[in-house]
Design an enzyme around this catalytic site. Sequence first.
Site, PDB file in Angstrom:
ATOM      1  N   SER A  78      11.113 -23.605  -0.015  1.00  0.00           N
ATOM      2  CA  SER A  78      11.684 -24.239  -1.393  1.00  0.00           C
ATOM      3  C   SER A  78      13.155 -24.765  -1.187  1.00  0.00           C
ATOM      4  CB  SER A  78      11.747 -22.952  -2.341  1.00  0.00           C
ATOM      5  OG  SER A  78      10.374 -22.847  -2.649  1.00  0.00           O
ATOM      6  N   LYS A  96       6.473 -12.643  -9.829  1.00  0.00           N
ATOM      7  CA  LYS A  96       6.337 -13.851 -11.215  1.00  0.00           C
ATOM      8  C   LYS A  96       5.997 -12.827 -12.341  1.00  0.00           C
ATOM      9  CE  LYS A  96       4.675 -17.343  -7.853  1.00  0.00           C
ATOM     10  NZ  LYS A  96       3.390 -18.217  -7.657  1.00  0.00           N
ATOM     11  N   ASN A 132       6.625 -18.917 -12.489  1.00  0.00           N
ATOM     12  CA  ASN A 132       7.462 -19.324 -11.390  1.00  0.00           C
ATOM     13  C   ASN A 132       8.627 -20.089 -11.416  1.00  0.00           C
ATOM     14  OD1 ASN A 132       6.504 -21.765 -12.137  1.00  0.00           O
ATOM     15  ND2 ASN A 132       5.660 -22.151  -9.943  1.00  0.00           N
ATOM     16  N   ASP A 144       2.630 -23.939 -11.354  1.00  0.00           N
ATOM     17  CA  ASP A 144       1.641 -23.823 -10.103  1.00  0.00           C
ATOM     18  C   ASP A 144       0.494 -24.495 -10.314  1.00  0.00           C
ATOM     19  OD1 ASP A 144       3.068 -22.369  -8.460  1.00  0.00           O
ATOM     20  OD2 ASP A 144       2.387 -20.518  -8.966  1.00  0.00           O
ATOM     21  N   ASN A 173     -15.181 -13.337  -6.808  1.00  0.00           N
ATOM     22  CA  ASN A 173     -13.876 -12.378  -6.249  1.00  0.00           C
ATOM     23  C   ASN A 173     -14.635 -11.030  -5.506  1.00  0.00           C
ATOM     24  OD1 ASN A 173     -11.224 -12.157  -5.838  1.00  0.00           O
ATOM     25  ND2 ASN A 173     -11.196 -10.438  -7.654  1.00  0.00           N
TER      26      ASN A 173
END
Length: 328
Positions: free
Chosen positions: A18, A74, A95, A111, A160
């Site tokens: 970043s 977050k 974020n 995001d 998942n």
Amino acid sequence: MVTDRYAVVGNPIAHSKSPFIHQQFAQQLQQNLSYETLLIEQSVNETAEQVFKRVLTSLFKQNFKGFNITVPYKQVAFEFAQIKTPRAQLAGAVNTLYLNEQQQIVGDNTDGCGLVRDLTERYQRRITGRSVLILGAGGAVRGVLEPLLALSPSRCVIVNRSLLKAQELAQQFDVLAQQYLPTKQLEAIEYSQLNGQLFDLVINGTSASLQGSLPPLPEQLFTPNGWAYDMMYSAYPTPFMQWALLHEAARALDGLGMLVEQAAEAFYLWRGMRPNTDVVLEAVRALLRNNAPVLENIEFPPEIGGYQGRPEPTRFGDWEHKGRCIDY
Ligand SMILES: NC(=O)c1ccc[n+]([C@@H]2O[C@H](COP(=O)([O-])OP(=O)(O)OC[C@H]3O[C@@H](n4cnc5c(N)ncnc54)[C@H](OP(=O)(O)O)[C@@H]3O)[C@@H](O)[C@H]2O)c1
């Protein structure tokens, strides 16, 4: 002139790209700002969450104008924000933090918009009317569901390991699913139920690639023009990207574009200006490559590459295979 200060907050944080990305944006748009990394960890007397809140409160009173938040803070940032944008509320995570005109701390989540912009604008991938499979049900998936659903894919399935987590997500996004999906339902399934199902877009939102592993996927998963997208990125194609290309995906992308796009959206929130992200993506890709370890005993399947050692600085060339390519 006072320099506005920004930072990315996390633990670990030294690896973060970043600072490089935001410094490139600032240079491009001639903005006088600094961007640092900020490691937050627990101290003897305070939990990491308490340190997070104390340090950021103090920095906001100094010259700091905004923060990006990464793993594992977050959710802490979500609690910390005094005002949460609708997309942060849907994601249940923040974020990006900044102060509004009333000096309140605003929490946003960029995001999802980063992923969608990377796919639909940079790669011109149409999602509307196409089937989408999402692997994983963690924080990253929660953050991308709203903008993905808003594009009205023909169906959207979450798979998942823990079925319950996928079902909870499907439940939480049920109103949006009813609004946007022709099927009216966000489907939640286990990996064993993937057999016989094909998708136009498969997004890996698991952290399996971080461990160098893969979720348990069936042999066939992609429609003839199906794409694979790994939210993770690395100097080398991720295990999921390699797997996808060997399993007839038409294209495999990593999440570096998403990273740059979510950063650009944060930059816009802070500075009101949109940088050219293509050139910054090229620059951060080159940085990753140049810092990549040379792989002496490369283990990638020969069908998708064949180079030895450091990747060549070309965008598509290295990984072209039977007309399919890894954008890398
Ligand atoms: N490019 C970007 O800008 C960007 C932004 C955010 C995140 N990311 C990436 O997104 C990924 C997920 O992050 P997150 O914050 O969502 O993590 P998280 O909240 O910890 O969720 C991890 C998810 O991965 C699943 N998982 C972990 N290992 C697995 C395995 N071996 N096989 C199958 N499933 C597995 C977990 O399943 P269970 O629930 O069953 O444990 C869970 O659904 C990470 O790779 C992160 O780097 C990228």
